[in-house]
Design an enzyme around this catalytic site. Structure first.
Site, mmCIF file in Angstrom:
data_model
loop_
_atom_site.group_PDB
_atom_site.id
_atom_site.type_symbol
_atom_site.label_atom_id
_atom_site.label_comp_id
_atom_site.label_asym_id
_atom_site.label_seq_id
_atom_site.Cartn_x
_atom_site.Cartn_y
_atom_site.Cartn_z
ATOM 1 N N ALA A 33 0.821 -1.222 0.000
ATOM 2 C CA ALA A 33 0.000 0.000 0.000
ATOM 3 C C ALA A 33 0.850 1.266 0.000
ATOM 4 O O ALA A 33 0.398 2.316 -0.436
ATOM 5 C CB ALA A 33 -0.921 -0.005 1.215
ATOM 6 N N GLU A 129 -15.266 -5.141 -3.222
ATOM 7 C CA GLU A 129 -14.808 -6.476 -3.629
ATOM 8 C C GLU A 129 -15.453 -7.577 -2.795
ATOM 9 O O GLU A 129 -15.791 -8.654 -3.315
ATOM 10 C CB GLU A 129 -13.276 -6.553 -3.490
ATOM 11 C CG GLU A 129 -12.645 -7.819 -4.003
ATOM 12 C CD GLU A 129 -12.881 -8.037 -5.499
ATOM 13 O OE1 GLU A 129 -12.271 -7.317 -6.298
ATOM 14 O OE2 GLU A 129 -13.669 -8.932 -5.855
ATOM 15 N N ILE A 136 -13.004 -14.208 -3.509
ATOM 16 C CA ILE A 136 -12.624 -14.299 -4.931
ATOM 17 C C ILE A 136 -12.571 -12.880 -5.510
ATOM 18 O O ILE A 136 -13.565 -12.151 -5.413
ATOM 19 C CB ILE A 136 -13.664 -15.119 -5.738
ATOM 20 C CG1 ILE A 136 -13.869 -16.503 -5.126
ATOM 21 C CG2 ILE A 136 -13.246 -15.216 -7.199
ATOM 22 C CD1 ILE A 136 -14.979 -17.317 -5.792
ATOM 23 N N GLY A 187 -23.781 -24.742 10.805
ATOM 24 C CA GLY A 187 -23.463 -23.313 10.675
ATOM 25 C C GLY A 187 -23.288 -22.852 9.238
ATOM 26 O O GLY A 187 -22.867 -21.723 8.987
ATOM 27 N N ASP A 201 -29.888 -13.540 -2.042
ATOM 28 C CA ASP A 201 -28.467 -13.177 -1.875
ATOM 29 C C ASP A 201 -27.727 -13.307 -3.217
ATOM 30 O O ASP A 201 -26.969 -12.408 -3.608
ATOM 31 C CB ASP A 201 -27.853 -14.108 -0.813
ATOM 32 C CG ASP A 201 -26.355 -13.937 -0.667
ATOM 33 O OD1 ASP A 201 -25.934 -12.934 -0.072
ATOM 34 O OD2 ASP A 201 -25.607 -14.801 -1.177
ATOM 35 N N LYS A 205 -25.865 -10.341 -5.755
ATOM 36 C CA LYS A 205 -24.505 -10.431 -6.321
ATOM 37 C C LYS A 205 -24.549 -10.409 -7.853
ATOM 38 O O LYS A 205 -23.713 -9.771 -8.500
ATOM 39 C CB LYS A 205 -23.828 -11.703 -5.801
ATOM 40 C CG LYS A 205 -23.624 -11.685 -4.285
ATOM 41 C CD LYS A 205 -23.256 -13.059 -3.751
ATOM 42 C CE LYS A 205 -23.134 -13.068 -2.236
ATOM 43 N NZ LYS A 205 -23.071 -14.425 -1.671
ATOM 44 N N GLY A 302 -16.926 -16.296 5.014
ATOM 45 C CA GLY A 302 -15.995 -16.634 6.095
ATOM 46 C C GLY A 302 -15.154 -15.433 6.476
ATOM 47 O O GLY A 302 -14.986 -14.489 5.698
HETATM 48 N N1 HSE Z 1 -24.740 -16.224 2.795
HETATM 49 C C1 HSE Z 1 -23.802 -16.168 1.713
HETATM 50 C C2 HSE Z 1 -23.535 -17.562 1.191
HETATM 51 C C3 HSE Z 1 -22.486 -15.558 2.060
HETATM 52 O O1 HSE Z 1 -24.116 -18.532 1.672
HETATM 53 O O2 HSE Z 1 -22.760 -17.668 0.254
HETATM 54 C C4 HSE Z 1 -22.552 -14.081 2.159
HETATM 55 O O3 HSE Z 1 -23.081 -13.518 1.007
#
Ligand code: HSE
Length: 435
Positions: A33, A129, A136, A187, A201, A205, A302
């Site tokens: 940086a 990002e 990724i 989880g 979701d 994206k 994660g």
């Molecule tokens: N809940 C999303 C997934 C991760 O299961 O890929 C965060 O967008």
């Protein structure tokens, strides 16, 4: 050079990851940086948790707006999520002249046009990002690495929860509900999994990717969204017999008529690399006219994978924030005055192939009636399976794969097939993408 100061809003899993990676890789990150990136303020409703992550030298508050207004802060990282308070905070940070890094896909897909306009007015960067496919670097690839190309389409496994569920359904032959419970226990799925399993979701994206792939505004409200909760394991098994895997795909495709923007389960040839992306992993396939197909694979969620993307944005901003705003990479890859209002096509105008499963009476002429309807609709059959009826059974399943057709044409043919006396119940229809 003096450090760049970062204020972190929300210190859950990802915030903790950002702290951990920034600390562990401080030397490497500073070498890249050009100056130290230092978190100097953290806002979280859970002050104790924030203190545990942040240590003694960082200002900790439960008032996130005090961070967006803090004159010592150069970059605000928004990790709160959702579209309510997060929007006010991001706009407040922008109005106060801060650059913003966000992992918030819902916020950008729904309010991105307003947020980027505000950022342009204040000459600040909004980097995202981490909002698509976690660790990724797909935003970097689409915005910069592929900028020579006319992007033809993007298709991604961009939700780890649903990919985990589909992988388990296929490998163990289990029903959706059973696997969902297991995913929640491990989880991989939230207590309220609706956004993931119903495709919302992934649609957030896909909307973001469509904007930077084609230079169009965010049009989340036009995206077609279907999840996996109604998917039956029998179709996963039949697809496999025919050489396909079923994946929840987020697709953005440019056609002469407009943009297809859709999320739904789809059959993908098992021989494709992307069909073999299993478990909670993500992958995005991009087709450019010059480069051909490129595939990006990795962890889509994660603590540290997402932190990796957040910190890459921090490094980018640190390098570029003194540059003339005209010389920065445009938020949506295309120069703002070169954005095009290309319409998103209604789902009925989608051009794709289909998997059709129907329960029929096992008697002469049934198949002929069905294939006649398809022929009348100019729908060409690519493959067909009919198993022998079980001993004593007078019914059987027919599975047909079609060549490409326009969806409303397929729907009309399916309605006619369903009206045949020899066809029992509804036809199960899934889209098929050769990719
Ligand atoms: N809940 C999303 C997934 C991760 O299961 O890929 C965060 O967008």
């Amino acid at each position: 050079m003096k450090p760049i100061n970062v204020g972190l809003l929300g210190i859950g899993t990802v915030g903790g990851g950002v702290f951990a990676v920034l600390k562990r890789n401080a030397d490497e990150i500073t070498r890249r940086a050009g100056r130290e990136i230092r978190i100097t303020a953290v806002a979280d409703k859970d002050i104790e948790r924030a203190r545990r992550h942040a240590g003694g030298t960082v200002k900790v508050t439960d008032d996130a707006f005090s961070v967006t207004r803090d004159s010592d802060i150069d970059i605000v990282v928004e990790l709160i999520g959702g579209t309510a308070v997060a929007k006010d905070l991001v706009l407040s940070a922008i109005e106060n002249g801060k650059h913003v890094v966000t992992a918030n896909k819902a916020l950008l897909a729904v309010h991105g046009n307003e947020i980027f306009a505000a950022a342009r007015r204040r000459d600040v960067m909004v980097a995202f990002e981490a909002a698509v496919a976690g660790g990724i670097p797909i935003i970097k690839a689409l915005r910069e690495g592929l900028s020579a190309n006319r992007i033809e389409w993007v298709a991604g496994i961009i939700n780890g929860t649903t990919n985990f569920i589909l992988s388990e359904m296929r490998s163990k032959g289990l029903a959706f509900g059973e696997v969902l419970k297991e995913a929640q226990r491990l989880g991989y799925a939230e207590a309220d999994p609706t956004f993931d399993i119903e495709g919302v979701d992934a649609a957030h994206k896909a909307t973001i990717m469509s904007a930077i792939a084609f230079g169009i505004p965010m049009q989340f409200d036009k995206a077609h969204i279907e999840g996996i909760s109604k998917l039956e394991s029998v179709d996963i098994a039949y697809a496999e017999q025919l050489g396909y895997r079923i994946k929840l795909l987020g697709i953005a495709r440019k056609r002469q008529e407009g943009i297809e923007l859709r999320v739904h389960p789809a059959l993908v040839p098992a021989s494709r690399l992307i069909a073999n992306v299993e478990g909670a992993m993500n992958a995005v396939l991009v087709q450019g006219d010059a480069v051909g197909a490129t595939l990006y694979y990795g962890k889509g969620a994660g603590a540290e994978p997402t932190a990796s993307a957040v910190i890459a944005d921090l490094v980018d901003i640190t390098r570029l924030h003194t540059a003339d705003p005209e010389h920065r990479v445009p938020h949506l890859a295309f120069q703002p005055d070169q954005m095009r209002d290309v319409p998103v096509l209604p789902i009925g105008e989608t051009l794709t192939s289909y998997y059709l499963r129907m329960r029929v009476l096992d008697q002469p002429g049934v198949l002929a009636d069905i294939t006649r309807i398809l022929a009348d609709s100019q729908i060409s059959i690519d493959a067909m399976v009919q198993h022998e009826a079980d001993e004593g059974e007078s019914q059987t399943d027919i599975i047909l794969l079609t060549h490409q057709t326009i969806e409303k044409n397929a729907d009309a043919a399916i309605a006619r097939i369903e009206s045949l006396d020899s066809v029992l119940g509804k036809v199960t229809r899934l889209r098929l993408e050769e990719l």
